[in-house]
Design an enzyme around this catalytic site. Sequence first.
Site, PDB file in Angstrom:
ATOM      1  N   GLU A 188      20.971  38.254 -14.179  1.00  0.00           N
ATOM      2  CA  GLU A 188      20.978  38.744 -12.795  1.00  0.00           C
ATOM      3  C   GLU A 188      21.793  40.016 -12.605  1.00  0.00           C
ATOM      4  OE1 GLU A 188      20.222  34.279 -12.634  1.00  0.00           O
ATOM      5  OE2 GLU A 188      21.604  35.600 -13.710  1.00  0.00           O
ATOM      6  N   PHE A 243      24.805  20.968  -6.374  1.00  0.00           N
ATOM      7  CA  PHE A 243      24.447  21.647  -7.619  1.00  0.00           C
ATOM      8  C   PHE A 243      24.043  23.097  -7.353  1.00  0.00           C
ATOM      9  CE2 PHE A 243      21.078  22.705 -10.778  1.00  0.00           C
ATOM     10  CZ  PHE A 243      21.899  22.762 -11.903  1.00  0.00           C
ATOM     11  N   GLN A 244      24.664  23.997  -8.068  1.00  0.00           N
ATOM     12  CA  GLN A 244      24.421  25.440  -7.973  1.00  0.00           C
ATOM     13  C   GLN A 244      24.672  25.979  -6.560  1.00  0.00           C
ATOM     14  OE1 GLN A 244      20.608  26.476  -9.824  1.00  0.00           O
ATOM     15  NE2 GLN A 244      21.664  26.665 -11.785  1.00  0.00           N
ATOM     16  N   LYS A 256      17.189  26.963   0.822  1.00  0.00           N
ATOM     17  CA  LYS A 256      15.854  26.585   0.367  1.00  0.00           C
ATOM     18  C   LYS A 256      15.015  25.977   1.482  1.00  0.00           C
ATOM     19  CE  LYS A 256      13.541  24.454  -3.582  1.00  0.00           C
ATOM     20  NZ  LYS A 256      13.721  23.738  -4.874  1.00  0.00           N
ATOM     21  N   MET A 311      37.346  54.914 -25.010  1.00  0.00           N
ATOM     22  CA  MET A 311      38.318  55.328 -24.000  1.00  0.00           C
ATOM     23  C   MET A 311      39.565  54.452 -24.046  1.00  0.00           C
ATOM     24  SD  MET A 311      38.728  57.807 -21.916  1.00  0.00           S
ATOM     25  CE  MET A 311      37.212  58.485 -21.252  1.00  0.00           C
TER      26      MET A 311
END
Length: 586
Positions: free
Chosen positions: A52, A114-115, A164, A484
Site C-alpha cells: 500500500e 479484526f483489522q 464496510k 548520505m
Amino acid sequence: MTTEMSGADILIQALNDQGVEVVFGYPGGAVLPIYDALFNQQRIKHILVRQEGGAAHAAEGYARSTGKPGVVLVTSGPGATNAITGIADAMMDSIPMVVITGQVGTPLIGSDAFQECDTVGITRHVTKHNYLVKDPAKLGDIIHEAFHIATSGRPGPVVIDLPKDVQVATAPYRRTNTSALPHRGYKPAIKGDLTAIEQAIELLSKAERPMIYTGGGIINSGPAASMVLRELVKLTGAPVTSTLMGLGALPASSPQWLGMLGMHGTYEANMAMNQCDVMLCLGARFDDRVTGRLDAFSPHSKKIHVDIDRGSINKIVRVDVPIIGDVGRVLEDMVKLWKAREYQPRDLKPWWNTIKTWRDRNCLAYPASVESGEIVPQHAIRKLWEATHRQQPIITTEVGQHQMWAAQHFDFESPNKWLTSGGLGTMGYGLPAAIGAQLGNPKALVIDIAGEASIQMNIQEMGTATQYRLPVKVFILNNEYMGMVRQWQDLTYGGRYSSSYSDSLPDFVRLAEAYGWKGIRIERPDQLEQGIADMLAHDGPVMVDCMVAKMANCFPMIPSGASHTDMILDPAQVSGVMDDEAKALV
C-alpha cells in the site's frame, strides 16, 4: 435525476464524475464491495501495487507529472497504516491526493475488531482533511468535497475512511456541483492583495542586488506560472535560484539561473541569497535545508513572500511584504503592474559581476575519473543527462546522495519533469513514483535515479511495472553504502560507519531478470555510454546497476546549523575527519 445506488457504486460514480482515470490500490476484506464495483465498470483503470505504501507514492508520481489528483484505494488496518508514509510525504510536498481507506462496519468501530485502526485519528496530522463516512447518503458530496480540498489552495492529501456496511448500504446519488458545496469555510485565497503587489514590484525595481527564490508552489500552480515567471525574470534582470522542489520552473539553460540553493546548493546561489538586498520568495516555505542558520539567513534583504498558504507566511522567516495568493495569479499581476508602471530595474552589472566571481569557483566540478578506475557518480549523472535530455525525460529519485547529485547535475528545462521526496525525505519513493508517472505519461521516458539502499525499500513494485508492461528505467548509483548516512558519519562522527554499509546486497541484474526486466551492470567508466545506450534501446523496464566510487561525498555542503557563508566546497575544507582516500574520490 437521483438514482438509488450502493455506497460502493456511489464511490465509483463520483470518481467517474471527477474524471478519475487511474486508481492505485490493493484489495482486502474491508474494501471488497468497492473492488466488486470496480470489476463491473470499464472507465477507471485500477493498478494493483505490491504494497500500500507503493500505491501512495505511485499516486504522488501520477499527480506531480500530470497535474491531476492521485487516487489511492486500500483496505482497513494495515492497509491504511502502510499508506501513512506516502500520505505524509504528499502532505509535506503539497501533492493533491485522495485516499480511500476501508474500515470495519460502523457497529464494530472502537471494539478493536479484526483489522481495525483509528484511521481518522492516525491521519489527522498528515492530511489537509479527513472523513469517517457513516451515512451513505452523504458519501457523494463528501467525495466531491474531498477532491475540491485536495486540489485547491495549497494542494495535499485527503482521506476518506469508509466502513464496510456503508459500502453496501443504498442511498440516492446525484452528480454534485462542487462549487455549490458549503466546504465549511474552506475558501483559500487565490488573488493577492494589489497594494502588497505594488509594494513588491517597487522594491524590486529599486533593488541593486535582487534575488528571486522559487519553490514547489510554482510547479503546483501549473505550467502557466512557470511561463509568467520567465517573463518576470526577463523584466527584472534578477538572478534566480530554486529549492529542490522547484527545479524546472525556470530553464536550467537560462543565464539568470544560479542553480539550487541550500544545504547541497551551489556556491553562487547561496552567496547571492546571503548578499541580496531584495528577495522575492515565490511558493517556497523557507525550509531549514534552504535557510541554514536562521539568524544568518539573507540578513540584509527586504523580503517578499508569495504563498497560497497563509500559515506559511512569517512561520519561519519574518518578511516585509507578505502576499497571500496563488503564485501564478500573483505573478501575472506583478508582470502587468511592472509593464503598466514602465518600471526599469537599476543597473545590475555590478551585482552580476559579483555573481560571476562566485560562479568562477565552479563549485560543482568533479574529477573525470579516479585512479582506482571507479566511476565518479556525478560523471554518471551527467552522462545520463547527455544521453536523454533531448527527450525531456521525467526523472524520479529515491533519497540520499544520488538524489542530491541528480539535482545538481541533471538540468531541467521545464516543470513537472523532476519528482522527488523533498520535505519528508522518503527512501523508497522513486520506483513507485516512476510507475505512477509512466501511467500518467505513457509515451514519456521515465527514469528513477536510485541508490542501492533506497531502491530496496519498495523494490517489490518491480512486479507492478511488469504486470502493466510499463517501460520504466531504474538507474542505480551503487556505492555499497547508505551513502548520505556514511557521509555524515565521515564528516561528523570520525569515520565510524555504524550500520551504514549495505551488506548482503542482491545481484540487481539477476533480480531484474527474475521480475522479467532487463538487467545491465556498469562497472567501469568506459562502459557508461554503452550501458546507458542499451538501457534506452530496450522497450521494456530496465534496471541498471552502476557501480560508483564507494567513498564519494556530495559537495557543496552547508553543515547542519551553519550559514550560507560557511559552505564546504571540497574535502580539503573538512579538517581531520576525511581520510586521504575519500579526499581523492570526491
